[in-house]
Design a protein around this motif. Sequence first.
Motif, short mmCIF file in Angstrom:
data_model
loop_
_atom_site.label_atom_id
_atom_site.label_comp_id
_atom_site.label_asym_id
_atom_site.label_seq_id
_atom_site.Cartn_x
_atom_site.Cartn_y
_atom_site.Cartn_z
N ASN A 58 9.18 7.93 7.53
CA ASN A 58 10.34 8.29 5.94
C ASN A 58 11.19 7.56 5.85
O ASN A 58 12.30 7.42 6.34
N ALA A 59 11.51 7.25 3.95
CA ALA A 59 12.95 6.96 3.70
C ALA A 59 13.63 8.42 2.96
O ALA A 59 13.26 8.13 2.17
N ALA A 60 13.93 8.97 3.67
CA ALA A 60 14.68 9.94 4.16
C ALA A 60 16.28 10.75 3.26
O ALA A 60 16.98 9.60 2.94
N GLY A 100 0.70 -1.36 0.01
CA GLY A 100 0.01 0.38 0.46
C GLY A 100 0.91 1.15 -0.35
O GLY A 100 1.92 1.03 -0.02
N ASP A 101 0.31 2.22 0.19
CA ASP A 101 1.11 3.68 -0.07
C ASP A 101 0.95 3.92 1.56
O ASP A 101 -0.16 4.41 2.90
N ILE A 102 2.05 4.54 2.62
CA ILE A 102 2.49 3.92 3.94
C ILE A 102 2.01 5.83 4.55
O ILE A 102 1.30 5.95 5.39
N SER A 146 15.42 1.91 1.23
CA SER A 146 17.08 2.33 0.40
C SER A 146 17.07 1.43 -0.23
O SER A 146 17.92 1.19 -1.34
N THR A 147 16.01 0.64 -0.80
CA THR A 147 15.82 -0.01 -1.77
C THR A 147 15.41 0.68 -3.25
O THR A 147 15.32 -0.51 -3.63
N GLY A 148 14.70 1.49 -3.04
CA GLY A 148 14.72 2.49 -3.60
C GLY A 148 15.97 3.68 -5.35
O GLY A 148 16.62 2.50 -5.49
N GLY A 162 12.24 15.59 -1.35
CA GLY A 162 13.24 14.42 -2.52
C GLY A 162 11.79 13.49 -3.10
O GLY A 162 11.00 13.74 -3.32
N GLY A 163 12.07 12.37 -3.87
CA GLY A 163 11.24 11.48 -4.02
C GLY A 163 10.88 10.52 -3.82
O GLY A 163 10.82 10.60 -2.47
N GLY A 164 10.61 9.25 -4.32
CA GLY A 164 9.76 8.02 -3.76
C GLY A 164 8.76 8.45 -2.28
O GLY A 164 7.98 9.41 -2.52
N1 AR6 Z 1 4.20 3.82 0.56
C1 AR6 Z 1 4.87 2.74 0.36
N2 AR6 Z 1 6.01 2.57 -0.28
C2 AR6 Z 1 7.05 3.55 -0.98
C3 AR6 Z 1 5.96 5.00 -2.14
C4 AR6 Z 1 4.81 4.67 -0.80
N3 AR6 Z 1 3.83 6.10 -1.26
N4 AR6 Z 1 6.97 5.09 -2.32
C5 AR6 Z 1 7.58 4.46 -2.31
N5 AR6 Z 1 7.69 3.89 -2.15
P1 AR6 Z 1 12.73 6.00 -2.37
P2 AR6 Z 1 14.93 4.99 -0.27
C6 AR6 Z 1 8.67 2.81 -1.98
O1 AR6 Z 1 13.68 5.64 -3.62
O2 AR6 Z 1 15.38 3.84 -1.25
C7 AR6 Z 1 14.04 9.91 -2.17
O3 AR6 Z 1 14.23 10.92 -2.96
C8 AR6 Z 1 9.76 2.26 -2.88
O4 AR6 Z 1 9.18 1.60 -4.51
O5 AR6 Z 1 11.42 6.33 -1.55
O6 AR6 Z 1 15.63 4.91 0.74
C9 AR6 Z 1 15.33 10.55 -0.82
O7 AR6 Z 1 14.89 11.92 -0.84
C10 AR6 Z 1 10.71 1.50 -2.36
O8 AR6 Z 1 10.70 0.24 -2.58
O9 AR6 Z 1 13.53 5.65 -0.74
C11 AR6 Z 1 16.53 10.28 -0.98
O10 AR6 Z 1 16.40 10.97 -1.36
C12 AR6 Z 1 11.07 2.23 -0.74
O11 AR6 Z 1 9.46 2.58 -1.36
C13 AR6 Z 1 15.98 8.80 -1.68
O12 AR6 Z 1 14.91 9.04 -2.05
C14 AR6 Z 1 11.72 3.59 -0.99
O13 AR6 Z 1 12.28 4.04 -2.14
C15 AR6 Z 1 16.11 7.60 -0.37
O14 AR6 Z 1 16.36 6.60 -1.12
#
Ligand code: AR6
Length: 168
Positions: free
Chosen positions: A19-21, A7-9, A115-117, A28-30
């Motif tokens: 948050n994956a910050a 789902g969407d967290i 960290s997996t994105g 940021g993105g993601g």
């Molecule tokens: N709900 C749950 N999971 C999600 C969502 C959501 N709404 N959106 C994405 N994911 P990432 P990172 C999953 O790239 O690798 C940012 O730009 C996604 O499929 O968001 O830790 C930050 O500012 C993946 O499995 O985070 C940092 O610069 C997981 O969330 C950088 O990305 C993490 O993917 C951090 O990279």
Amino acid sequence: MVEIIKGDITALKVDAIVNAANPTLLGGGGVDGAIHRAAGPRLKAECAMVGGCPTGSAKLTDGYDLPSRFVIHAVGPVWHGGCEGEDELLACCYRTCFQLAEEHRINSLAFPCISTGVYNFPFERACGIALCEIFRALGEGSRVRQVYCVCFSDEDLERYQRILATFG
Ligand code: AR6
């Protein structure tokens, strides 16, 4: 109780979503982008006052317009091949989240797959580290009663559930 869900967290109503910050904490993105959009501009204002966060640590803010009360901004490592302390840094993120949960009376927590994105950490390896730290914290008497590991795709959900099954 530990549940792997899809789902969407940002839609979850728990005491804190993680948050994956990135180290600036300025968005940021993601999942980071999604959380900032859903929480509204007051979140970025509070993050700016926090003043950043080192990799492997985490900082807590209010959840503002989110259904969750708090956001814990965890800064996972960028994957560089595994020889630069990535495993330990990722484990530290989860440990810090549980420490913050103790300090802020958090009983329910939802983690994305940190960290997996964009940061490219191998998915199964990251899930193993996450579950190891989650079960360790629960086993050590954490006040947290409910943990959700939130996946964003069916494929990730299946992969995460397979790793959970190996934890018996
Ligand atoms: N709900 C749950 N999971 C999600 C969502 C959501 N709404 N959106 C994405 N994911 P990432 P990172 C999953 O790239 O690798 C940012 O730009 C996604 O499929 O968001 O830790 C930050 O500012 C993946 O499995 O985070 C940092 O610069 C997981 O969330 C950088 O990305 C993490 O993917 C951090 O990279």
